[in-house]
Design an enzyme around this catalytic site. Sequence first.
Site, PDB file in Angstrom:
ATOM      1  N   LEU A   1      -1.701  -0.202   7.660  1.00 20.65           N
ATOM      2  CA  LEU A   1      -2.372   0.798   9.051  1.00 20.65           C
ATOM      3  C   LEU A   1      -3.469   1.701   8.692  1.00 20.65           C
ATOM      4  O   LEU A   1      -3.184   2.443   7.943  1.00 20.65           O
ATOM      5  CB  LEU A   1      -0.743   1.521  10.207  1.00 20.65           C
ATOM      6  CG  LEU A   1       0.331   0.927  10.294  1.00 20.65           C
ATOM      7  CD1 LEU A   1       1.402   1.404  10.742  1.00 20.65           C
ATOM      8  CD2 LEU A   1       0.519  -0.856  10.849  1.00 20.65           C
ATOM      9  N   GLU A   2      -4.239   0.912   9.314  1.00 18.65           N
ATOM     10  CA  GLU A   2      -5.487   1.881   9.322  1.00 18.65           C
ATOM     11  C   GLU A   2      -6.537   2.445  10.321  1.00 18.65           C
ATOM     12  O   GLU A   2      -5.722   1.904  11.263  1.00 18.65           O
ATOM     13  CB  GLU A   2      -6.170   1.134   7.898  1.00 18.65           C
ATOM     14  CG  GLU A   2      -5.731   0.982   6.519  1.00 18.65           C
ATOM     15  CD  GLU A   2      -7.056   0.259   5.733  1.00 18.65           C
ATOM     16  OE1 GLU A   2      -7.555   0.979   5.259  1.00 18.65           O
ATOM     17  OE2 GLU A   2      -5.880   0.115   4.947  1.00 18.65           O
TER      18      GLU A   2
END
Length: 413
Positions: free
Chosen positions: A160-161
């Site tokens: 997750l970015e």
Amino acid sequence: MRRLKALGTGVAAAVLAVAGLGTVQALGAGQASGATTAANALSSSWYAAAPYLMPLDNNPPDAGQIMDATGLKAFQLAFILAPNGGGCSPTWGGTGAVSSDTAVGGVISAIRAKGGDVSVSIGGYGGTKLGQACSDAASTAAAYQQVVNKYQLKAIDFDLEEPEYENTAAVAHEIGAAKILQQNNPGIYISVTTAGTAAGTGWFGQQMLNEAKSQGFTPNNFSIMPFDGGFNGAASQTSALTAFNGLLKTTFGWDTATAYAHEGFSGMNGRSDSGEYFYQADFQTVLDYATSHGMGRFTFWSLNRDRQCNPPDNGTTSGTCSSVAQGAWDFAKYSVRFAGATPPVTTPPTTEPPTTPPGGNCGTLTQWTASAVYVGGNEVAHNGHKWLAKWWTTNEEPGTTGQWGVWQDEGAC
């Protein structure tokens, strides 16, 4: 964070790696035949050590060759995203629907045929994440369950970015989805990874830890990525890991040993996105730290980069090579060691010394002299060998490189 912005490569600012050793969901109707090979029963340590591999991008290497060369058994395949056109269904890279995939399924089948297995990674830098596109944790989990079912997964990795990382609702969807997957797939191994800083992790990483605590979700492992944040070699990375251990203790009330058992490292081999350099010696130092402290995970981005550039370092960061001097798959061997295995010893191929043909009797030959003129076909004796002139020559000594290499060694007298 882990995905090179210019090249579309990836790892994450927040990762949930889900590696299940228990019940695996049955394949649904219409699933690609390439993914039907049953997953192998690997120990959880292999999923905790699995490096990232992009199977469809960044000049993907042959996974079987890596397995043969290093003994590696597990890979984390990247990346699952929401569809580019919108919707809450899983795709490869935002374009290839998981439901109709055969290409990645073929890669998975080939790995499993050699005794290995895979995790599938969700997220990466860029694109729309399912936590953003889906309306709640339940629908997010349902999308991920499709991936688990399709590929008979024992492992799934949430990478997750930005911009999802800063989106409180999206992070809540992801953590909630991980909790649902944990409940619906008994025995699974779950790790959550966030960006690394000198303090262990930053504000958004702490927010993620707090979200997990508030939801009553306890994964097996939390990992940080100590790169792209002003790091300089292994000492700065192990310092961050020590600091992160303190954050786990204060957030969850664990003692030091319990916190380390729930802690992991996710590095970047070679030159990072921000120009930091991490060499094989740095990986060895962090590996020693991880094993001596009983840490639960050791992985890196990426196998596509685990080979030498030409030239070895041209001052740029590549998605297909490391930008440091190395042998192919050097960094994968550290994952193998963390999993508790020993990489095979690779002996460089040796070239047999050239055999000198028997020269025979040189008694009838004249000795070479510098002043004589020789033409093609003339034979002379010199320094105990018989020599054949290939063409006209004078003052070129047999057995020396010379300007033209006129003399052919016919063997010892």
